[in-house]
Structures are given as structure tokens and as C-alpha cells.
Design a protein around this motif. Structure first.
Motif, PDB file in Angstrom:
ATOM      1  N   LEU A 147      13.701  36.313  -8.576  1.00 11.56           N
ATOM      2  CA  LEU A 147      13.349  37.798  -8.879  1.00 11.56           C
ATOM      3  C   LEU A 147      14.356  38.759  -7.963  1.00 11.56           C
ATOM      4  N   GLY A 148      14.688  39.448  -8.824  1.00 12.17           N
ATOM      5  CA  GLY A 148      15.419  40.810  -8.074  1.00 12.17           C
ATOM      6  C   GLY A 148      16.997  40.106  -7.962  1.00 12.17           C
ATOM      7  N   PHE A 149      17.576  39.122  -8.200  1.00 17.48           N
ATOM      8  CA  PHE A 149      18.730  38.652  -8.018  1.00 17.48           C
ATOM      9  C   PHE A 149      19.846  39.300  -9.013  1.00 17.48           C
ATOM     10  N   GLN A 150      19.271  39.852 -10.195  1.00 18.90           N
ATOM     11  CA  GLN A 150      20.110  40.543 -11.270  1.00 18.90           C
ATOM     12  C   GLN A 150      21.248  39.790 -11.195  1.00 18.90           C
ATOM     13  N   ASP A 151      22.599  40.168 -11.397  1.00 14.05           N
ATOM     14  CA  ASP A 151      23.595  39.621 -11.970  1.00 14.05           C
ATOM     15  C   ASP A 151      24.044  38.298 -11.047  1.00 14.05           C
ATOM     16  N   ALA A 152      23.434  38.190  -9.827  1.00 12.75           N
ATOM     17  CA  ALA A 152      23.713  36.826  -8.798  1.00 12.75           C
ATOM     18  C   ALA A 152      22.764  35.708  -9.613  1.00 12.75           C
ATOM     19  N   THR A 153      21.969  35.790 -10.326  1.00 12.21           N
ATOM     20  CA  THR A 153      20.756  34.922 -10.885  1.00 12.21           C
ATOM     21  C   THR A 153      21.878  33.760 -11.435  1.00 12.21           C
ATOM     22  N   CYS A 154      21.369  32.394 -11.126  1.00 15.86           N
ATOM     23  CA  CYS A 154      21.872  31.166 -11.679  1.00 15.86           C
ATOM     24  C   CYS A 154      20.983  30.991 -12.834  1.00 15.86           C
ATOM     25  N   ILE A 155      21.661  31.228 -13.906  1.00 11.87           N
ATOM     26  CA  ILE A 155      20.982  30.960 -15.496  1.00 11.87           C
ATOM     27  C   ILE A 155      20.536  29.483 -15.734  1.00 11.87           C
ATOM     28  N   ASP A 156      21.325  28.706 -15.098  1.00 14.84           N
ATOM     29  CA  ASP A 156      21.178  27.372 -15.466  1.00 14.84           C
ATOM     30  C   ASP A 156      20.003  26.766 -14.727  1.00 14.84           C
ATOM     31  N   TYR A 157      19.707  27.092 -13.420  1.00 10.58           N
ATOM     32  CA  TYR A 157      18.588  26.884 -12.689  1.00 10.58           C
ATOM     33  C   TYR A 157      17.352  27.558 -13.377  1.00 10.58           C
TER      34      TYR A 157
END
Length: 213
Positions: A147-157
Motif C-alpha cells: 500500500l502506498g508503493f505507487q510505481d515501486a509496486t511489484c505487480i507480479d507479487y
């Protein structure tokens, strides 16, 4: 010598706070603003302690009966995130499952998320503390970990965590799926819309995911 930390008791608040948490816990009746003030006064006495000594204090606070002490323990763990190593996070993951309810579980998430922000290369290791665990509270942490990671989100995870629990009937899991998708939709709405369109989600998860779209 163990440092003493005591919160006052406000009988006029106890019943309402216990009722809000569906009588899962007893409360001293200390509201968040006042509790945070006590924490700020306590922090200078513990912030320079070695990690091992601070862990003893956190666990002692967490073991106390009144619910507010679990909140204090988690807040101290979050404040001291720069001190923690993998061995400490393993101990925190065990605490997640103790006296577990949404309030403590969601607060513990902060500790792991802040650790990842300080140590991005550790993301995969931290994520495996929660992925596919038998305890659904651990899996909830994994779902909302970014939550709140924005562009740093690991989409695969994120995608794998949701797919692993896609059909889990537990409402706390379904709410977390929707919450995670709604948060990421602020950054990548097209991905979230496509994900919802191509996956069979519960009504609760889908409603939460699309709430702001």
C-alpha cells in the motif's frame, strides 16, 4: 532493568473501545492521540538501546492484556525500523499471529513495508514471510504489504498474492484484495480495471477495488 511503561485507565472510554473491536480485547480506554503522547515521552529512553534489548521491551508490551499495549509495541517497532534485521522480522511475523485482529495486523504491515523501503533488495525475502501461509492474517499482510508503493509496486507479487486467495471466503482477505487493488488503481488504473475484468473476484473485493474508479 526493564523500563516501565504505563498507560492511564479511563473507565469512561473502555466499554465503547471494546465494543468497537467486537469485544475481542480489553482496553484501558486511552485514545490514540493521548497514547501517542505517552509514546513520544517514552521513545527517548529506548531509542538508543540495542535491537535485542528493544525487542525484549516490544515483546513485553505486546504480552500485556490491555489492547493499547499492543499498539504501543507495534509503534515502537515501526519507529525503530532502522535497527531491524531478518532475524527480527521473523520474530515480528510470529507476533502478527498473536492476539490477531485487523487493527494489529494492519499496523504490523507498516513495520514490514518500512523495512522494505529501507532495504528494497529484501522485498522478495520479506514477501515470502506471508505468501501462501496457512494463517490468513499473515496472508492479509502480504496482500496489503505494498500500500502506498505507487510505481515501486511489484505487480507480479501483487497479482500472485491476490490469485492465491481469490476464492478464500474469509472477509478480511477479500477486503484486503479490494483494498490493495484500489490503492494501486491510483497509480495504474488500467491494470486494475483489466485485472478485475479478467479475474472472478468476490463481490466485496470487486466493489472495494473499483470504489474510486
Amino acid at each position: 532493568m526493564m523500563l516501565i511503561f504505563e498507560l492511564p485507565i479511563h473507565p469512561e472510554n473502555q466499554a465503547a473501545m471494546a465494543r468497537y473491536m467486537q469485544y475481542q480485547f480489553t482496553f484501558n480506554g486511552v485514545k490514540a492521540t493521548e497514547r501517542h503522547a505517552y509514546e513520544r515521552d517514552f521513545w527517548p529512553a529506548v531509542k538508543q538501546l540495542p535491537a535485542a534489548e528493544l525487542m525484549v521491551i516490544i515483546k513485553a508490551l505486546y504480552a500485556r492484556e490491555a489492547r493499547e499495549y499492543q499498539y504501543v509495541a507495534i509503534d515502537i517497532a515501526a519507529r525503530a525500523v532502522r535497527k531491524w534485521q531478518r532475524s527480527d522480522l521473523l520474530q515480528f511475523a510470529e507476533l502478527v499471529t498473536e492476539k490477531a485482529w485487523w487493527d494489529s495486523v494492519d499496523s504490523w504491515k507498516r513495520v514490514f513495508s518500512e523495512y522494505i523501503k529501507r532495504h528494497p533488495a529484501e522485498f522478495e525475502w520479506v514477501g515470502q514471510l506471508f505468501a501462501q501461509k496457512d494463517n490468513f492474517w499473515l496472508r492479509r499482510v502480504g496482500l496489503i504489504l505494498q500500500l502506498g508503493f505507487q510505481d515501486a509496486t511489484c505487480i507480479d507479487y501483487l497479482q500472485t498474492a491476490i490469485e492465491d486467495d481469490q476464492t478464500t471466503p474469509e472477509s478480511f482477505i477479500q477486503k484486503a484484495i479490494g483494498w490493495a487493488l484500489r490503492d494501486y488503481a491510483k497509480t495504474n488504473p488500467e491494470w486494475v480495471i483489466d485485472f478485475v475484468d479478467t479475474h472472478t473476484l468476490s463481490a466485496l473485493a470487486q466493489r472495494e477495488a473499483l470504489k474510486q474508479l
